[in-house]
Structure formats: C-alpha cells, structure tokens
Design a protein around this motif. Structure first.
Motif, PDB file in Angstrom:
ATOM      1  N   ASP A  38     159.578  28.660  52.613  1.00 20.57           N
ATOM      2  CA  ASP A  38     158.531  29.194  51.740  1.00 20.57           C
ATOM      3  C   ASP A  38     157.190  28.859  52.299  1.00 20.57           C
ATOM      4  O   ASP A  38     156.891  27.703  52.222  1.00 20.57           O
ATOM      5  CB  ASP A  38     158.725  28.713  50.299  1.00 20.57           C
ATOM      6  N   GLY A  39     156.443  29.949  52.813  1.00 19.43           N
ATOM      7  CA  GLY A  39     155.174  29.465  53.481  1.00 19.43           C
ATOM      8  C   GLY A  39     154.232  28.890  52.332  1.00 19.43           C
ATOM      9  O   GLY A  39     153.152  28.379  53.005  1.00 19.43           O
ATOM     10  N   PHE A  40     154.577  28.759  51.121  1.00 17.94           N
ATOM     11  CA  PHE A  40     153.524  28.117  50.210  1.00 17.94           C
ATOM     12  C   PHE A  40     153.465  26.635  50.653  1.00 17.94           C
ATOM     13  O   PHE A  40     152.244  26.201  50.272  1.00 17.94           O
ATOM     14  CB  PHE A  40     154.059  28.523  48.707  1.00 17.94           C
ATOM     15  N   TYR A  41     154.378  26.193  51.175  1.00 26.16           N
ATOM     16  CA  TYR A  41     154.213  24.591  51.209  1.00 26.16           C
ATOM     17  C   TYR A  41     153.900  24.127  52.763  1.00 26.16           C
ATOM     18  O   TYR A  41     153.767  23.089  52.731  1.00 26.16           O
ATOM     19  CB  TYR A  41     155.645  24.289  50.854  1.00 26.16           C
ATOM     20  N   PHE A  42     154.080  25.056  53.698  1.00 29.40           N
ATOM     21  CA  PHE A  42     153.431  24.659  54.912  1.00 29.40           C
ATOM     22  C   PHE A  42     151.874  25.033  55.058  1.00 29.40           C
ATOM     23  O   PHE A  42     151.510  26.118  55.114  1.00 29.40           O
ATOM     24  CB  PHE A  42     154.175  25.468  56.087  1.00 29.40           C
ATOM     25  N   PRO A  43     151.152  23.934  55.558  1.00 32.01           N
ATOM     26  CA  PRO A  43     149.765  23.779  55.764  1.00 32.01           C
ATOM     27  C   PRO A  43     149.353  25.049  56.826  1.00 32.01           C
ATOM     28  O   PRO A  43     148.092  25.608  56.776  1.00 32.01           O
ATOM     29  CB  PRO A  43     149.073  22.670  56.021  1.00 32.01           C
ATOM     30  N   PHE A  44     150.239  25.109  57.611  1.00 33.19           N
ATOM     31  CA  PHE A  44     149.725  26.149  58.848  1.00 33.19           C
ATOM     32  C   PHE A  44     150.074  27.999  58.466  1.00 33.19           C
ATOM     33  O   PHE A  44     149.622  28.579  59.208  1.00 33.19           O
ATOM     34  CB  PHE A  44     150.459  26.065  60.170  1.00 33.19           C
ATOM     35  N   THR A  45     150.301  27.995  57.386  1.00 33.52           N
ATOM     36  CA  THR A  45     150.411  29.490  57.045  1.00 33.52           C
ATOM     37  C   THR A  45     149.264  29.942  56.502  1.00 33.52           C
ATOM     38  O   THR A  45     148.585  29.262  55.925  1.00 33.52           O
ATOM     39  CB  THR A  45     151.726  29.714  56.043  1.00 33.52           C
ATOM     40  N   GLN A  46     149.160  31.284  56.516  1.00 28.75           N
ATOM     41  CA  GLN A  46     147.731  31.902  55.746  1.00 28.75           C
ATOM     42  C   GLN A  46     148.141  31.717  54.208  1.00 28.75           C
ATOM     43  O   GLN A  46     147.202  32.169  53.378  1.00 28.75           O
ATOM     44  CB  GLN A  46     147.593  33.223  56.214  1.00 28.75           C
ATOM     45  N   ILE A  47     149.507  31.722  53.659  1.00 29.01           N
ATOM     46  CA  ILE A  47     149.478  31.779  52.342  1.00 29.01           C
ATOM     47  C   ILE A  47     149.894  30.128  51.657  1.00 29.01           C
ATOM     48  O   ILE A  47     150.318  30.224  50.457  1.00 29.01           O
ATOM     49  CB  ILE A  47     150.893  32.584  51.947  1.00 29.01           C
ATOM     50  N   TYR A  48     149.456  29.386  52.157  1.00 33.03           N
ATOM     51  CA  TYR A  48     149.461  27.927  51.865  1.00 33.03           C
ATOM     52  C   TYR A  48     148.882  27.598  50.527  1.00 33.03           C
ATOM     53  O   TYR A  48     147.761  28.032  50.399  1.00 33.03           O
ATOM     54  CB  TYR A  48     148.837  27.030  53.027  1.00 33.03           C
ATOM     55  N   LYS A  49     149.794  27.363  49.572  1.00 33.39           N
ATOM     56  CA  LYS A  49     149.255  27.100  48.353  1.00 33.39           C
ATOM     57  C   LYS A  49     148.535  28.289  47.436  1.00 33.39           C
ATOM     58  O   LYS A  49     147.861  28.231  46.535  1.00 33.39           O
ATOM     59  CB  LYS A  49     148.233  25.777  48.190  1.00 33.39           C
ATOM     60  N   HIS A  68     154.057  32.586  47.084  1.00 33.58           N
ATOM     61  CA  HIS A  68     155.326  32.067  47.550  1.00 33.58           C
ATOM     62  C   HIS A  68     156.045  33.257  48.243  1.00 33.58           C
ATOM     63  O   HIS A  68     156.188  34.592  47.822  1.00 33.58           O
ATOM     64  CB  HIS A  68     156.148  31.858  46.212  1.00 33.58           C
ATOM     65  N   GLU A  69     156.443  33.114  49.541  1.00 31.94           N
ATOM     66  CA  GLU A  69     157.040  34.059  50.335  1.00 31.94           C
ATOM     67  C   GLU A  69     157.799  33.502  51.470  1.00 31.94           C
ATOM     68  O   GLU A  69     157.618  32.536  52.060  1.00 31.94           O
ATOM     69  CB  GLU A  69     155.976  34.916  51.044  1.00 31.94           C
ATOM     70  N   ARG A  70     159.151  34.185  51.609  1.00 26.40           N
ATOM     71  CA  ARG A  70     159.965  33.410  52.475  1.00 26.40           C
ATOM     72  C   ARG A  70     159.817  34.130  53.844  1.00 26.40           C
ATOM     73  O   ARG A  70     159.515  35.040  54.160  1.00 26.40           O
ATOM     74  CB  ARG A  70     161.530  33.993  51.923  1.00 26.40           C
ATOM     75  N   ARG A  71     159.833  32.958  54.654  1.00 29.58           N
ATOM     76  CA  ARG A  71     159.728  33.165  56.012  1.00 29.58           C
ATOM     77  C   ARG A  71     160.886  32.804  57.082  1.00 29.58           C
ATOM     78  O   ARG A  71     161.707  31.701  56.355  1.00 29.58           O
ATOM     79  CB  ARG A  71     158.314  32.655  56.548  1.00 29.58           C
ATOM     80  N   ILE A  72     160.661  32.663  58.108  1.00 28.74           N
ATOM     81  CA  ILE A  72     161.598  32.237  59.194  1.00 28.74           C
ATOM     82  C   ILE A  72     161.045  31.570  60.225  1.00 28.74           C
ATOM     83  O   ILE A  72     160.023  32.042  60.706  1.00 28.74           O
ATOM     84  CB  ILE A  72     162.765  33.236  59.781  1.00 28.74           C
ATOM     85  N   ALA A  73     161.329  30.239  60.769  1.00 25.38           N
ATOM     86  CA  ALA A  73     160.908  29.560  61.515  1.00 25.38           C
ATOM     87  C   ALA A  73     161.881  28.693  62.311  1.00 25.38           C
ATOM     88  O   ALA A  73     163.239  28.923  62.143  1.00 25.38           O
ATOM     89  CB  ALA A  73     159.838  28.631  61.267  1.00 25.38           C
ATOM     90  N   LEU A  74     161.489  27.969  63.402  1.00 22.75           N
ATOM     91  CA  LEU A  74     162.396  26.942  63.930  1.00 22.75           C
ATOM     92  C   LEU A  74     162.191  25.715  63.887  1.00 22.75           C
ATOM     93  O   LEU A  74     160.997  25.148  63.960  1.00 22.75           O
ATOM     94  CB  LEU A  74     162.376  27.527  65.509  1.00 22.75           C
ATOM     95  N   VAL A  75     163.153  24.732  63.752  1.00 23.53           N
ATOM     96  CA  VAL A  75     162.912  23.439  64.015  1.00 23.53           C
ATOM     97  C   VAL A  75     163.160  23.182  65.497  1.00 23.53           C
ATOM     98  O   VAL A  75     164.141  23.344  66.266  1.00 23.53           O
ATOM     99  CB  VAL A  75     164.006  22.484  63.143  1.00 23.53           C
TER     100      VAL A  75
END
Length: 332
Positions: free
Chosen positions: A104-115, A118-125
């Motif tokens: 959920d991009g809401f929680y990662f500071p590097f996203t444009q939708i931070y806080k 809420h939007e589901r996205r896909i990334a890699l560890v």
C-alpha cells in the motif's frame, strides 16, 4: 544481503516494469511497451468509487497466461502471517531472486501518495538485513530503499489499508521460448483488450468506451448536488494514470509495426491505431489541465470544455478499438 545484477531503471507501470526485469534476468530481452501490450496491459479497470473519484484495479489474468507461454509462471500466494511472509522473502533473496509483492503506497515515503491515498502497488524486495528490507520500485526510480519491519508490516497488511494480506508472487521459471512473441500471440493479446473495452467493461470510465461516455454525467450529477469539496487537482492525477496507459499501448502497437511482427498488409492500420491511442492520450492531458483549472475557478465554460474533450477522447478510442477488432477477427 542483496540480489546480484543491475536493476537501476525506470518503468511506466509497476507490473510490466517488474516483469521486464524478471525476464531480463533470464536472458529474455523485451521492451516494457511490448511486455505491457502482450500482457494485456490495458486490462486495468478504472472504477468510480464515489461521485467523481477514480480507483484503479489491476487484473492479472492476461499477464499470467502470457508468461506461462514464455515458460515463466507467476502464481499469486498468501503467507499465513507476517513472520512467514518475511521468511519467504529471505529465502528468495538468498537464492538471488528478487521478491515481487503487493504494498500500500500510503505507507512508503518514496511514493507520491504517501500518507494521502491508499492504493495497492507492486514492487521488489532486493535485499534484507536483521532490521529491515530493501525495496526497489521502478515507477519511482528508487533502489534499495531501507524500510524497517514495522513500516513494511503496515504496508503489506490488508487490515491497514489497500493491500492484500501478505500477498506475493511466486515466480517459477522454466526454459524461456524466445519465439513466443509472434503474430498469433500478438493478435490474441490485442483481441482480449479490444473485446474488453468495446463490449464488456461498462464500469471502466477512463479507457472503456461505455464508461468513458458516462463520466461527464457523473461529474454533472456531483456538481448539481453542490458538492464543492471536490479536489479537482487530485481528480486530474487519477486521469494521469489513463494518459500513461494509453501512451504505453500506443507505443506497443508502434513497436509491432516497426519490427514487422504482423503481416505487411496490417502494418499501416496498426500504425494508425498507434497514433489514435497517442492522440487519445493527448486529449486526456488537456482534460487534466482543465481539472487543475477547476481547482482554481469552477466555471461553466471550463465544464463544457471538459465535456467536449471527453467526447472526443471516446470517439478516438472507439475508432482505434473498432479497427483493431476488425483485424483481430481476420486473424484469430
């Protein structure tokens, strides 16, 4: 511990960008435009979640079927709980395999939708240590960003926001068939998309023909109810997703024509469709600017211009999908 190799890149779409990278690690070089189109990239649903707010829903059926034919299987899985989820990540990285997951991009500071949203996205560890995971997201051009376990838990837990609970993709790779991108697969992929938007998806309001023609009515109804709290600037950001999607598909069709991956008699028509998608994308960018204008001064003139441009976009897309549909019927 980190995975090996160079993964410093940018992508248009979180799914096709990751898929291209995974294919590249197996020696299969495919442009993201081609990956996007062959994977049914337009199979995004943009639904009206309230009066004039869009929500993107990403579908995977076209993608998984296509990759299965290449020899790469992607299976969606859910861990039993967070500790098991973390263990699966560490096993994957230890085997030099990036771990693809929902967040959920809401929680990662590097996203444009931070806080913000809420939007589901896909990334890699792409790495881990005892205290955190290192995340790479090609959409935002961030690599090996340190994310502590508490934040990672929030971003991947559906009870905290938009995510599916500890969901990840198990990527099973066999010998890849480099001859899979051929005329037959191309027409099947285009046919799925054309059928999807010409006939089936009335709720798709940013790309689907039926839904697109209804969007102005939804906006007008909201205005008639005097709902002045509409965030037009935020609304325009949602349309940007459609702009990127249409650009991407137009470039996919252009690459098909330039590489002559279909019979010569279809090349000119394919290029025409490519230009139509790019033109539709340009029209949506105009609408985006008009929505920004509404955020400053809501006027009837601006609303009317929005209606005209929405109608033009629908006409352009209907022409493109109809032409593609005619070619598909001759080949499938």
């Amino acid at each position: 511990m980190f995975i090996t190799g160079d993964y410093n890149r940018r992508s248009y779409n979180c799914y096709s960008g990751n898929v291209c990278y995974l294919l590249e690690r197996k020696g299969f070089l495919l442009s993201e435009h081609m990956s996007f189109g062959m994977c049914g990239g337009l199979s995004f649903q943009f639904e009206l979640s309230d009066s004039v707010k869009f929500r993107a829903v990403r579908e995977l059926h076209c993608l998984t079927e296509y990759l299965y034919n290449l020899g790469m299987k992607i299976v969606e899985k859910q861990s039993n709980e967070f500790d098991d989820f973390c263990n699966q990540i560490k096993i994957s990285i230890s085997n030099d395999m990036p771990f693809m997951f929902h967040y959920d991009g809401f929680y990662f500071p590097f996203t444009q939708i931070y806080k913000k949203t809420h939007e589901r996205r896909i990334a890699l560890v792409t790495g881990f240590d005892d205290l955190c995971f290192f995340v790479s997201d090609f959409i935002y051009g961030v690599y090996d960003v340190e994310v502590n376990l508490d934040v990672f838990r929030q971003a991947t837990d559906k009870f905290k926001g938009a995510c599916v609970n500890y969901t990840y993709y198990d990527v099973l790779t066999e010998e890849l068939d480099r001859n899979t991108v051929n005329g037959s697969n191309i027409w099947n992929s285009i046919g799925d998309v054309s059928n999807h938007f010409l006939r089936e998806e009335s709720e798709n309001i940013l790309v689907g023909i039926k839904g697109l023609r209804e969007i102005y009515s939804a906006i007008s109804a909201c205005l008639e109810r005097n709902e002045n709290a509409i965030d037009w600037a935020d609304f325009s950001e949602d349309i940007n997703q459609a702009v990127i999607t249409l650009d991407h598909y137009g470039l996919f069709l252009e690459e098909i024509a330039c590489k002559q991956l279909v019979q010569e008699k279809y090349i000119e028509k394919i290029l025409t469709c490519s230009k139509l998608f790019m033109e539709a994308s340009d029209m949506w960018q105009i609408v985006t600017r008009l929505f920004f204008k509404l955020s400053v001064n809501s006027s009837e003139k601006t609303i009317e211009r929005i209606k005209i441009n929405i109608d033009k976009t629908a006409d352009i897309l209907e022409q493109a999908f109809t032409l593609l549909d005619e070619m598909v019927k001759e080949n499938v």
